[in-house]
Scaffold this active site. Structure first.
Site, PDB file in Angstrom:
ATOM      1  N   GLU A  59      -0.189   4.962  -8.958  1.00 33.01           N
ATOM      2  CA  GLU A  59      -0.859   4.991 -10.266  1.00 33.01           C
ATOM      3  C   GLU A  59      -1.980   6.025 -10.275  1.00 33.01           C
ATOM      4  O   GLU A  59      -2.176   6.759 -11.252  1.00 33.01           O
ATOM      5  CB  GLU A  59      -1.471   3.619 -10.598  1.00 33.01           C
ATOM      6  CG  GLU A  59      -0.479   2.477 -10.653  1.00 33.01           C
ATOM      7  CD  GLU A  59      -0.316   1.767  -9.301  1.00 33.01           C
ATOM      8  OE1 GLU A  59      -0.233   2.464  -8.267  1.00 33.01           O
ATOM      9  OE2 GLU A  59      -0.285   0.533  -9.286  1.00 33.01           O
ATOM     10  N   CYS A  99      -2.730  -2.569  -7.824  1.00 32.57           N
ATOM     11  CA  CYS A  99      -3.782  -3.109  -6.967  1.00 32.57           C
ATOM     12  C   CYS A  99      -5.119  -3.051  -7.715  1.00 32.57           C
ATOM     13  O   CYS A  99      -5.238  -2.418  -8.781  1.00 32.57           O
ATOM     14  CB  CYS A  99      -3.852  -2.330  -5.650  1.00 32.57           C
ATOM     15  SG  CYS A  99      -4.655  -0.720  -5.772  1.00 32.57           S
ATOM     16  N   CYS A 102      -6.433   0.450  -8.452  1.00 30.55           N
ATOM     17  CA  CYS A 102      -5.668   1.128  -9.510  1.00 30.55           C
ATOM     18  C   CYS A 102      -5.986   0.561 -10.881  1.00 30.55           C
ATOM     19  O   CYS A 102      -5.986   1.292 -11.877  1.00 30.55           O
ATOM     20  CB  CYS A 102      -4.176   1.057  -9.221  1.00 30.55           C
ATOM     21  SG  CYS A 102      -3.711   2.161  -7.879  1.00 30.55           S
TER      22      CYS A 102
HETATM   23  N1  THU Z   1       0.576   0.920  -3.522  1.00 32.21           N
HETATM   24  C1  THU Z   1       0.623   1.655  -4.686  1.00 32.21           C
HETATM   25  O1  THU Z   1       1.069   2.803  -4.692  1.00 32.21           O
HETATM   26  N2  THU Z   1       0.167   1.082  -5.812  1.00 32.21           N
HETATM   27  C2  THU Z   1      -0.331  -0.190  -5.894  1.00 32.21           C
HETATM   28  O2  THU Z   1      -0.836  -0.577  -6.944  1.00 32.21           O
HETATM   29  C3  THU Z   1      -0.218  -1.092  -4.749  1.00 32.21           C
HETATM   30  C4  THU Z   1       0.058  -0.433  -3.447  1.00 32.21           C
HETATM   31  C5  THU Z   1       1.032   1.545  -2.272  1.00 32.21           C
HETATM   32  C6  THU Z   1      -0.062   1.850  -1.288  1.00 32.21           C
HETATM   33  C7  THU Z   1       0.712   1.920   0.017  1.00 32.21           C
HETATM   34  O3  THU Z   1       1.231   3.234   0.162  1.00 32.21           O
HETATM   35  C8  THU Z   1       1.863   0.959  -0.184  1.00 32.21           C
HETATM   36  O4  THU Z   1       1.930   0.692  -1.597  1.00 32.21           O
HETATM   37  C9  THU Z   1       1.698  -0.364   0.562  1.00 32.21           C
HETATM   38  O5  THU Z   1       0.464  -0.927   0.295  1.00 32.21           O
END
Ligand code: THU
Length: 149
Positions: A59, A99, A102
């Protein structure tokens, strides 16, 4: 296009972006696709680093890319798809939610654009999509408005 067609187009773009995830450490691919007010789409994928803590979420990458084009204030919706990478494909039946970090970065776009964002959270296997407003996922947000923007 109907709302569902637009949603599905956005999820498809996020899914395609996830195919380019650089996620050799977590083996968890995430794709994000932003819908801009003119109907165009900007994508991002997670971009991990050997120094793990430097990794970027999908994101955040998509939002920074929108900003490069001067479009940070034009984001209307985002779709997120993710799952464990096995056999070169994403797997998982749980919708992927942004997360905490984000959500805060999405709020930057929301407040700069003065609109709530629609957030489509999709599962890797395509079986489930949950749609929310960012204001539900990050209530009482601190943001640009608190700093006079
Ligand atoms: N990740 C994202 O790209 N976006 C999120 O909102 C949650 C987590 C990624 C970070 C990491 O590369 C992988 O997912 C595992 O945590």
């Amino acid at each position: 296009m109907t709302d569902i067609e637009t949603r599905n187009r956005l999820i498809a773009a996020a899914r395609e972006a996830a195919g380019n995830a650089h996620a050799p450490y977590s083996n968890f691919a995430v794709g994000a696709a932003l819908l801009l007010t003119d109907g165009s789409v900007v994508t991002g994928t997670n971009f991990e680093n050997a120094s793990y803590g430097l990794s970027l979420c999908a994101e955040t990458v998509a939002l920074a890319t929108a900003n490069v084009g001067g479009r940070l204030g034009d984001v209307a919706a985002v779709a997120i798809v993710g799952g464990a990478i096995m056999g070169g494909r994403m797997h998982g039946d749980a919708p992927i939610y942004p997360c905490g970090r984000c959500r805060q970065v999405l709020n930057e776009a929301a407040q700069i654009g003065r609109r709530d964002l629609t957030v489509h959270c999709a599962s890797a296997d395509g079986g489930e999509v949950r749609t929310h407003q960012l204001s539900e996922l990050l209530p009482h947000a601190f943001g640009p408005a608190d700093l006079g923007l």
